[in-house]
Scaffold this motif. Structure first.
Motif, PDB file in Angstrom:
ATOM      1  N   GLU A 122      11.059  -5.214   2.971  1.00 23.56           N
ATOM      2  CA  GLU A 122      11.010  -6.560   3.576  1.00 23.56           C
ATOM      3  C   GLU A 122       9.980  -6.603   4.703  1.00 23.56           C
ATOM      4  O   GLU A 122      10.276  -7.018   5.827  1.00 23.56           O
ATOM      5  N   TYR A 159       6.099   2.680  -0.533  1.00 22.96           N
ATOM      6  CA  TYR A 159       6.670   3.924  -1.026  1.00 22.96           C
ATOM      7  C   TYR A 159       5.701   5.062  -0.758  1.00 22.96           C
ATOM      8  O   TYR A 159       4.485   4.902  -0.921  1.00 22.96           O
ATOM      9  N   CYS A 193       7.625  -8.675  -4.425  1.00 24.25           N
ATOM     10  CA  CYS A 193       8.261  -9.643  -5.299  1.00 24.25           C
ATOM     11  C   CYS A 193       7.181 -10.622  -5.755  1.00 24.25           C
ATOM     12  O   CYS A 193       6.245 -10.926  -5.005  1.00 24.25           O
ATOM     13  N   LEU A 235      11.182   5.287  -0.634  1.00 22.22           N
ATOM     14  CA  LEU A 235      11.058   4.024   0.104  1.00 22.22           C
ATOM     15  C   LEU A 235      10.882   4.313   1.589  1.00 22.22           C
ATOM     16  O   LEU A 235      11.696   5.021   2.184  1.00 22.22           O
ATOM     17  N   LEU A 254       8.848  -9.938   1.016  1.00 21.83           N
ATOM     18  CA  LEU A 254       9.546  -8.920   0.232  1.00 21.83           C
ATOM     19  C   LEU A 254       8.563  -7.827  -0.186  1.00 21.83           C
ATOM     20  O   LEU A 254       8.533  -7.405  -1.348  1.00 21.83           O
ATOM     21  N   SER A 298       7.393  -3.990  -0.037  1.00 18.95           N
ATOM     22  CA  SER A 298       7.922  -2.640   0.190  1.00 18.95           C
ATOM     23  C   SER A 298       6.782  -1.641   0.125  1.00 18.95           C
ATOM     24  O   SER A 298       5.748  -1.887  -0.510  1.00 18.95           O
TER      25      SER A 298
END
Lengths: 122, 111
Positions: free
Chosen positions: B52, B38, B93, B48, B34, B36
């Motif tokens: 994932e 940016y 995460c 974004l 998880l 990501s």
């Protein structure tokens, strides 16, 4: 088009209170989460907390618990970030954003507001 | 929760490839797929570009790709273009008791 529109820049003195807003448009406000992210001058991103707009379930990152209050008014599709007594160290850009949660875990942040610059200075 | 570790800067010439690392622990990057990424241009809100680990949102060029090995995730930008010059942040995460964690950011310069 999904859009998060934030309130304008604020200049405040230490000790003053402040409430900034984030209005959602073009989305199912009541079934989504909205989060607030702090970016201090020249620094990185920090997630402050999130609120579920359907029932106002609110979660804070430990560093921000007790320092700010996140709330929402689903009747006007708006989320808020509030301080009761500002400090100079609260000077930052604050973004609202739309995190996507699965199984209670934030898996990504899809959309961002334009940011609200908060300046706290005497 | 400690921030994820990113190099403060990276650079490359137009057309080249550059890879930005993001190192965490088994409690965040290593424990979940998880991650990501940016992209943030000066004076703009983040955007974004990868989620994932290796998925791109619609509209993000396929020059951007992500990967992960153990506790380290990576963002690769291929065929560098001038408009890729920006700050890049990773995020992961970190379990059910956390809202997640960001990296400190990497400033990508296109020479």
């Amino acid at each position: 088009e999904v859009q998060l529109v934030q309130s304008g820049a604020e200049v405040k003195e230490p000790g003053e209170s402040l409430k900034i807003s984030c209005k959602d448009s073009g989305y199912s406000f009541t079934t989504s989460w909205i989060g607030w992210v702090r970016q201090m001058p020249g620094k990185g991103l920090e997630l402050i907390g999130i609120i579920y707009l359907g029932d106002s379930d609110t979660r804070y990152s430990p560093s921000f618990q007790g320092q700010v209050t996140i709330s929402a008014d689903k009747s006007i599709s708006t989320a808020y970030l509030q301080w009761s007594s500002l400090k100079a160290s609260d000077t930052a850009m604050y973004y609202c954003a739309r995190p996507i949660l699965v199984g209670g875990l934030i898996i990504r942040i899809d959309d961002w507001g334009q940011g609200t610059l908060v300046t706290v200075s005497s | 929760q400690s921030a994820l570790t990113q190099p403060p800067s990276a650079s490359g010439s137009p057309g080249q490839s550059v890879t930005i690392s993001c190192t965490g622990t088994s409690s965040d990057v290593g424990g979940y797929n998880l991650v990501s990424w940016y992209q943030q241009h000066p004076g703009k809100a983040p955007k974004l570009i990868i989620y994932e680990v290796n998925n791109r949102p619609s509209g993000v060029p396929d020059r951007f790709s992500g990967s992960k090995s153990g506790n380290t995730a990576s963002l690769t930008v291929s065929g560098l273009q001038a408009e890729d010059e920006a700050d890049y942040y990773c995020s992961s995460c970190a379990g059910s008791n956390s809202l997640g964690v960001f990296g400190g950011g990497t400033k990508l310069t296109v020479l």
